[in-house]
Structure formats: structure tokens, C-alpha cells
Design a protein around this motif. Structure first.
Motif, mmCIF file in Angstrom:
data_model
loop_
_atom_site.group_PDB
_atom_site.id
_atom_site.type_symbol
_atom_site.label_atom_id
_atom_site.label_comp_id
_atom_site.label_asym_id
_atom_site.label_seq_id
_atom_site.Cartn_x
_atom_site.Cartn_y
_atom_site.Cartn_z
ATOM 1 N N LEU A 754 43.346 45.387 34.065
ATOM 2 C CA LEU A 754 43.971 45.028 35.353
ATOM 3 C C LEU A 754 44.499 43.603 35.231
ATOM 4 N N GLU A 755 45.798 43.435 35.592
ATOM 5 C CA GLU A 755 46.436 42.142 35.437
ATOM 6 C C GLU A 755 46.289 41.288 36.699
ATOM 7 N N GLU A 756 46.385 41.902 37.874
ATOM 8 C CA GLU A 756 46.380 41.168 39.122
ATOM 9 C C GLU A 756 45.366 41.782 40.080
ATOM 10 N N SER A 757 44.967 41.004 41.032
ATOM 11 C CA SER A 757 44.020 41.509 42.034
ATOM 12 C C SER A 757 44.700 42.569 42.883
ATOM 13 N N LEU A 758 43.959 43.564 43.227
ATOM 14 C CA LEU A 758 44.473 44.666 44.022
ATOM 15 C C LEU A 758 44.366 44.311 45.512
#
Length: 899
Positions: A754-758
Motif C-alpha cells: 500500500l502506497e498511500e493511506s486509505l
């Protein structure tokens, strides 16, 4: 050691219950093979054994040992435990062991072998001393083994030819001992028993006498009348036969010579000779020759001749009688007072004989006229009436002058030459009655050596006289030796024995004496290992010839005579070395390695196996065959081309090891083998195989609380190829979802993070199309797999999610990194007023993304080069990830907690 042992046990022998000396006697035939049982010492001594009744108290086992390993111990094998005696590998030969001289022993081996003069079974004994242990049973056993004779030797005469002389007057039943009787090493009835003649000619027979020591001597007995003058020698074969079953025989040639005795006297073939002699005969004129014959030999046949006492002295004085030859010659001149009739009684005298008698009547005829006279004067060399001429004398060489005259000077005298030959007699002018004898043609000693001619003179009254001239030619060295063949062609098989015979040269020389004696020599071009006997002309080769080293030899030989100066001739010798199958086929290399790309077409040429054989013809013909793997591979026998019957797949088998055999055509055939290694080169013929996820319909629950950088799942694939063809790279080529750029995949490991916060708006189904590609050349292969991620707190409606997965995803496939898109505004006015700002922000964002991407690519390339340099010689393999949970393969959602 035996002495020390006896000294040690001596004081305690009173406690040994079986301590005593014992003798055992055995007998066996000579020549038995190894392992024949002679006897059992334990059984014959009645000693307790392991199989017998067990004693009350345990006793140590028996042990049997030979006291001495002398000559006798070499012929037997003693079992140390059972006490059984067997014959050993050394065969017993009675004739070699025992000397038939009465109790003789072999030097240096006391009491091991004994022989006696009798022919009984005890004649040859093998003596052994055996120690029986332990102390409770100790004893010294004297073992005597009698060697029985078998009929294994045939009678043999010491000489191959026996000569015996018998006088011709030997009476019937005369007995003559034959020297050198036959010998037979066997004894008793196996020795020589009888003799016989293969051919007795009806006058001989044989008898055998035996002396006190048992030796049999053959005697020749005369059974008929002998006469040397009828037959002087008899040749037959004497045969000696022994008494074995079956009997054996030996033979020798027996020559019986009949010696002469004086049983014949001289005899004349005629009782009377009538001779006429002219009164003008010269002194020494041959009158007659008497000859008597005596059939005896040597001194018994010597004959002398003499006049009888009845012959008057005047006749004895007129005629001389040679007592050895019987020649009668005129020894005095006949005149008018000489009687006209002479009766000569001549005796032929032999030793111990009554003389034979012959009468010679000589009648003298009175001649009133004297014959012509021939007076020679020799120019050439003359000795006792023989003229000697060299064969190279020129034509018209003078030989002699002859003066022809009439002693009464009343009559005319003429002369001529009588006889054959290249000579002529011609008047020598200006003198009368002078004649010259000379040659008319060249003389050749090799054509004719002696000429006999006569100079005949006669007068007008018919009286003539002959003067005999003998001309002997002297040989000159005018002929060179001549080979029977100018080109001598020989052949010999290679690997011949040293000093092998090649041929015997033969050259002849027509000259005589030393001038015709031929010697043989090798020419200067002959190799040193050939030799030629100077005298016999035998040509040999001193060493082994190798056809593979040299097949043809050509050199000259000379024949030289012994004349002065010597003459010679030359011949050429050619030798062909014939091939033998003495060379095995030879591979160029013992190990062959071939690199073949996989999927190589069937029956394509993999490689050529080079093999040679130094032999020639059939011996050098080589056949190749595959010893193993013949169901896959085949080899061309003639060309050595190795082929595969089917296409080869490296993924099934990466290498093959074959053994190729080469067999030549010789008899017997020779062979050799070589090792063939076939390595299959990988071709990029297998795309990567995705092992996880196993289905495009599977999905994974991702909690919104997952922190950025957390691993979500992985794509795991393998490639059956090798090398760069099996190096796998992962990339996302298609995305779909609320914010699909939130996930990235590691190109090397396939890990998705996961690259960015959801956010709240990011909930929903994400579908990532992942491309799994190898680095194959020239065209990389790839596979794709769909990774489904469901972002939510929980899965409340699983059937709904599955229905979404069954729909065909609308994904644009792009190889480039997807860019983050900006949501458009709902109000046209706001969009128009913010357009410059958005463009600027887009340019800045794009530049930042490009910079970050470039730096990432640069760092990856740096790491890739280092890794490539470290692993460039290693085969790249992607192992299965051992951390995969089996329950993740199901289509049920799995929660992933934050890390």
C-alpha cells in the motif's frame, strides 16, 4: 620353535592323557588334482571332535599343525581344526620327487621324502610330522604317505638313431645287444616291458633279457643268411612298449649295417686277350690293359697285377706291366731280333685269394717303311703335352710350329688338322714343311674349357701319324655375377619375430674358381635393421616392422665376385609390410562435448565423432554404435554424425551422457569407447507460470486502517527456463478501483504494498492486472494475472463481491506508470477560474513524478548491475515462497492487520 615347545611341555608330559608318538600310513596316486582327501587325522587317531560325544567338562578345541614346512608340506594342505589332509595346488609327480637309488632323500629336506629301490607302493614316501594340540591331547604324529606310480610316462630312447653293425658271415641265432635301450621313469609294470621291430626283413628278430636289477636289454637276433654284396644296410624302427593300461610306446630308428668280410676273390671278365703291335711302334706305346674285379670292400678288394713265372724274361723286358693299373706298355725298341709272338700270363692277386689268370697274346707285325715324323715347337705355354691359353687371347694367337718330314726322305708328306675348335693349321711361308697352329676366333672358357685336336701327317704310300694336342683354356674374370631376378618383390606381416627370414638371394657367376665365388652386400640405401649374410645370401630383418610406421621398403643389394678386379651387379629389393589388426580405433578425443539448443529438430546433426584406425583395409574399417541411449540417439557409422531421433526438451532433461563404441573390421576385432556429453542450451520457450494467486476470481480484504508501506499480498511465478530466460519481472499494466494508484508491486519480488493511506472514499473493489515477464532473448515471454483487493472493514455481502468479479473488467492496459488524476469540479465557473493554477500544479507534479521516477530507475539499474555482476555466471532460479498460507488460496476474504 618345535624344540622350545618340547622343552617347555617335557616336564609336564606325565599329565597328558594322550601323550605318545603315533604313526599313520596313507597312500595315493601321483598326479591328483588339488583338494583330494588323503585322510582325517582326528578320525584315524580317534580323537574327540566337535561332532562327537561332548566331555563332562568343556575342553579347548583341537589344533593340528605341521611341525615343519619342508618339501613334503608343499604337496599337502592340513586343516588346522578338522585334521583333514588334502592334496595342495602343487601336483605330486612321483618321478620328480623320488630318486630310484634306494633310500635317497632330497638334499636340504631331512625326512620329508624317501624312496626305495623296490617297486612296491612304499617305494616313494612323503613324510610329515604333525603336532596335535592342546596339551590335553598333545602328541607327535608321524604321517607316511606312499605315492603310487601311474603310467604317465612313455618309454623314450636316449638317442633318436641307433646304429648296429653285423658281419655278413654272422651265423643264424647270433645275438647282438642293442646299445641305448629305452628308458621309462615309471616303475613296475608301468616301465618298459617289450621291444619289437616294425620291419624285420625276414632275417631279424628281437629278444629281451632282464638282469638281476630288473633292467631289460633288447638283443638283435640274426634269423637268416646275410650277404653284404647283396644288401649292405637295413633300416627299421625299434619300438619299446610299457605294461601300463593303455600301454605307452616310444621308438627310434635302428640302422643295421652289414660289415664286409673277404669272401670274394678277383676275377677277370675274359681269359685271353689278342693284341697286334707294329714293329715301328715307339717306346711307351700302350699295348693293352687288364682289369680284374673284386666284389669286396676296402682292403679286401685291393688287386695287384704281376707276371706269372712262366713268362720268359725277354718278354718281361719288352713289355712293362703296371702292378696297380694293369696297363701293359712297350718298354724296349722292337728290332729284327725281337720274337714276333709273345705269350704274357698275368695274375690278378687279392688278399687271401687264389690269383685270377688272364693270357695276353701280343703279335708284332714287321714294318718295312717308317712313318712320317711330326715335330712340334710350342709358342704358348705347354706342360706335358697340354697347351694353356687364356680365354681373352686375341684372334690369330700363335700356338705352335710343326715340322713335317719323311725320315726316309723318299716320299712326299702332307698334313692337316683333325678336330673341332677355333683353330687352323696353315703352311708357314716361305719355309717348306713348316706349319703354324693359331686361333681363328675369340676363346670363351665358359663355353668350352678343353679342346683336343690332332695334327695328322701322311705320305704318298698311305702311312700316317697323329700328333694329339690338348689345349686347356684358362679362365679370366670376364663375367659379372647375375641375379636370378633384378627386381625382388617380398612381403612380410608386421609385428614379425626378430631376425625373421625374408628370402635367399641367388646370383650366379659363369667364371670358375675364386672368380666365380659370389658374396652379397646390402646397398647404402638399406636400413640398418636389415641384414644380408655375405656367404649364403639370406636376407633377414632384425627388428619388428610396423606397417603404420612404414609400409614400403625399397633398397639395393649387390653381388660381388672374388676376381681381380672384382665385378659386381645390383638388384632392387622391395618389401611390402602386410597389415595386421594391431591398432584399436582411436577417437580424436576421449571426451566429446556438444552444446545443442533445445527443441533441436529430430535427426538434426548434433556433432561429428571423429575416429581413426591406423590399420589398413578391413582392419581399418570402423563401425560406430551407441552403447547407451540408443532409443533416443543414433550415429551414422560411416560419417560419425550423431543425431537425435526426437526433439530434445531441456526442461525434461538438461544433459545426456552417451558412450560411443568404435569397432574395427579385424579378426578378432578391436574396439575403444569415448564419452559424449550433450548439453542442451535453453531457449525461451516457456512463459512464466503464476503460482499465486491461483485464480483471477480470488480476492483479498484490505482493511482501511492498513498503514502505507504495508505488504498486502504477492504475485509468485516461476519459469521452467534457465538463465536470463528465467529471470522474472513483475509490473502492473492495468488498474481499476476508486484510487487504483494506491497500490504498487515490486518488480523483482512481486510483493504488492500500500502506497498511500486509505480514505473513506477509497472503499471498494480494486482490480490490478499484473504482467509477469521473463528476460528471454530475442523475445521475452509473459503471463498475466488479475489481483483483486476489496477495501472495506468487513465483507458483508460475499455474493455481491463475487458478482463484481464475474463481470469483465474495463481496464486499459498500459505499460507506463499510471499517473494520478485530479477530480474535475462540478462548477464550470470554478473550473475556468482555477485552470492556470491547475496547469501549473500539473506541470510541477509531472516534473516531480518524472524526477522521482528517473532517480528510482537509476537506483534500480545500479542495484541490478551489481546483482547481475554477482550472478552473471549462475543459473537464476525463483524458489517458491515458503510463507504462502494455504488458506489464502480460497476465495474467502482475509483480514490483514496493520504492521
Amino acid at each position: 620353535h618345535l624344540l622350545l615347545f618340547l622343552l617347555f611341555v617335557g616336564p609336564f608330559n606325565c599329565f597328558a592323557s594322550y601323550s605318545r608318538a603315533t604313526e599313520l600310513f596313507y597312500s595315493l596316486n601321483e598326479g591328483l588334482p588339488a583338494g583330494v582327501l588323503i585322510g582325517s587325522l582326528a578320525r584315524d587317531l580317534r580323537l574327540p571332535t566337535a561332532g562327537g560325544q561332548r566331555p563332562a567338562a568343556p575342553q579347548p578345541p583341537l589344533s593340528f599343525t605341521l611341525a615343519s614346512r619342508g618339501l613334503g608340506g608343499q604337496y599337502v594342505h592340513l586343516d588346522n581344526r578338522s585334521g583333514e589332509l588334502h592334496t595342495s595346488d602343487l601336483e605330486i609327480d612321483r618321478e620328480a620327487l623320488c630318486v630310484e637309488s634306494g633310500g635317497a632323500t632330497v638334499p636340504g629336506e631331512t625326512d620329508t621324502i624317501s624312496s626305495f629301490s623296490s617297486s612296491s607302493p612304499e617305494a616313494c614316501l612323503l613324510l610329515l610330522d604333525v603336532l596335535v594340540l592342546p596339551q590335553e591331547y598333545f602328541r607327535l604324529v608321524k604321517v607316511k604317505i606312499a605315492i603310487r606310480d601311474v603310467n604317465d610316462n612313455a618309454p623314450r630312447f636316449p638317442v633318436p638313431h641307433i646304429h648296429l653293425s653285423v658281419p655278413e658271415n654272422a651265423p643264424v641265432n647270433t645275438r647282438l645287444a642293442i646299445e641305448h635301450p629305452a628308458l621309462d621313469p615309471d616303475v613296475g609294470t608301468n616301465g618298459v616291458q617289450t621291444y619289437r621291430l616294425r620291419d624285420n626283413y625276414g632275417v631279424f628278430t628281437l629278444d629281451v633279457e632282464e638282469n638281476e636289477s630288473g633292467e631289460r636289454t633288447p638283443y638283435l637276433i640274426v634269423m637268416g643268411t646275410l650277404d653284404r654284396e647283396t644288401r649292405e644296410e637295413y633300416v627299421t624302427v625299434i619300438v619299446a612298449e610299457d605294461g601300463g593300461t593303455p600301454p605307452l610306446v616310444g621308438s627310434a630308428t635302428l640302422t643295421i649295417g652289414i660289415s664286409d668280410i673277404n669272401d670274394n676273390c678277383p676275377q677277370f671278365s675274359d681269359s685271353q686277350l689278342n693284341i697286334t703291335l707294329y714293329g715301328n711302334s715307339s717306346l711307351g706305346t700302350h699295348v693293352a690293359t687288364v682289369h680284374a674285379v673284386d666284389l669286396d670292400l676296402g682292403t679286401n678288394a685291393q688287386i695287384t697285377y704281376s707276371y706269372s713265372q712262366k713268362v720268359p724274361q725277354p718278354s718281361r723286358d719288352l713289355f712293362h706291366l703296371d702292378e696297380s693299373t694293369g696297363v701293359i706298355a712297350l718298354s724296349s725298341k722292337v728290332d729284327g731280333n725281337t720274337p714276333r709272338l709273345h705269350r704274357l700270363i698275368i695274375l690278378g692277386n687279392g688278399p687271401g685269394c687264389i690269383p685270377a689268370v688272364i693270357t695276353v697274346l701280343v703279335t708284332i707285325i714287321k714294318v718295312m717303311m717308317r712313318p712320317p715324323e711330326v715335330v712340334p715347337r710350342f709358342i704358348a705355354n705347354e706342360v706335358e703335352g697340354v697347351v694353356y691359353l687364356k680365354e681373352l687371347e686375341p684372334v690369330n694367337t700363335p700356338i705352335a710350329f710343326f715340322t713335317i718330314k719323311d725320315p726316309d726322305e723318299k716320299y712326299k708328306v702332307n698334313c692337316y688338322l683333325d678336330g673341332d675348335g677355333p683353330f687352323r693349321l696353315s703352311p708357314y711361308k716361305p719355309y717348306n714343311n713348316e706349319y703354324l697352329l693359331e686361333t681363328t676366333e675369340p676363346l670363351d672358357y665358359e663355353t668350352q674349357q678343353l679342346y683336343e685336336i690332332s695334327v695328322v701327317a701322311w705320305n704318298s704310300e698311305g702311312f700316317n701319324v697323329n700328333k694329339v694336342i690338348k689345349i686347356q683354356l684358362l679362365d679370366d674374370n670376364d663375367n659379372s655375377p647375375v641375379f636370378s631376378q633384378q627386381l625382388i618383390e617380398l612381403s612380410i606381416e608386421e609385428n614379425n619375430v626378430p631376425n625373421a627370414f625374408l628370402t635367399k638371394l641367388h646370383a650366379t657367376d659363369a667364371d670358375s674358381g675364386e672368380r666365380g665365388k659370389v658374396s652379397y652386400f646390402l646397398g647404402p640405401d638399406a636400413p640398418s635393421y636389415f641384414s644380408l649374410d655375405k656367404t649364403t645370401g639370406v636376407l633377414t630383418v632384425a627388428t619388428q616392422l610396423d606397417r603404420e610406421e612404414k609400409e614400403k621398403y625399397r633398397y639395393t643389394v649387390k653381388a660381388v665376385d672374388s676376381g681381380f678386379p672384382p665385378r659386381e651387379s645390383i638388384a632392387t629389393v622391395t618389401i611390402t609390410v602386410l597389415d595386421k589388426n594391431d591398432n584399436s580405433p582411436r577417437f580424436i578425443n576421449k571426451d566429446f562435448s556438444f552444446f545443442v539448443p533445445e527443441n533441436f529438430p529430430g535427426f538434426g546433426e548434433i556433432g561429428v565423432i571423429s575416429v581413426t584406425d591406423a590399420d589398413a583395409g578391413q582392419n581399418g574399417w570402423v563401425a560406430l554404435s551407441v552403447l547407451n541411449g540408443s532409443d533416443i540417439f543414433v550415429i551414422d557409422t560411416g560419417k560419425g554424425v550423431l543425431r537425435a531421433k526426437v526433439s530434445l526438451d531441456r526442461e525434461q532433461q538438461s544433459s545426456y551422457v552417451l558412450w560411443i563404441e568404435a569397432v574395427d573390421g579385424g579378426d578378432p576385432a578391436l574396439s575403444s569407447t569415448a564419452k559424449i556429453t550433450i548439453l542442451l542450451l535453453d531457449i525461451n520457450d516457456n512463459p512464466p507460470l503464476v503460482l499465486f494467486p491461483q485464480s483471477n476470481m480470488s480476492y483479498l480484504l484490505v482493511l482501511p486502517s492498513t498503514l502505507p508501506g504495508s505488504p498486502i499480498t504477492e504475485v509468485y511465478a516461476v519459469d521452467k527456463d534457465t538463465g536470463m530466460n528465467a529471470v522474472i519481472a513483475y509490473s502492473i499494466i492495468g488498474r481499476r478501483g476508486p484510487r487504483p494508484e494506491s497500490f504498487r508491486i515490486d518488480p523483482k519480488t512481486g510483493n504488492i504494498t500500500l502506497e498511500e493511506s486509505l480514505m473513506q472514499n477509497d472503499y471498494g473493489l480494486y482490480r490490478l492486472l499484473v504482467k509477469v515477464s521473463d528476460h528471454g532473448y530475442p523475445e521475452p515471454l509473459h503471463s498475466t494475472v488479475m489481483v483483486n483487493l476489496f477495501v472495506n472493514d468487513t465483507v458483508s455481502n460475499e455474493s455481491y463481491i463475487e458478482s463484481l468479479l464475474r463481470k469483465e473488467p474495463d481496464i486499459n492496459i498500459e505499460e507506463k506508470q499510471p499517473q494520478i488524476s485530479v477530480e474535475p469540479t462540478h462548477k464550470k465557473m470554478e473550473s475556468a477560474s482555477c485552470m492556470p493554477t491547475l496547469v501549473a500544479l500539473s506541470i510541477i507534479s509531472l516534473g516531480s513524478i518524472t524526477l522521482v521516477t528517473g532517480m528510482g530507475i537509476y537506483i534500480c539499474l545500479r542495484k541490478g548491475k551489481k546483482q547481475h555482476r554477482a550472478d552473471e555466471n549462475l543459473e537464476v532460479q525463483i524458489p517458491l515462497n515458503g510463507r504462502i498460507n494455504l488458506h489464502m488460496l480460497e476465495k474467502k476474504p482475509v483480514e490483514i492487520s496493520n504492521i
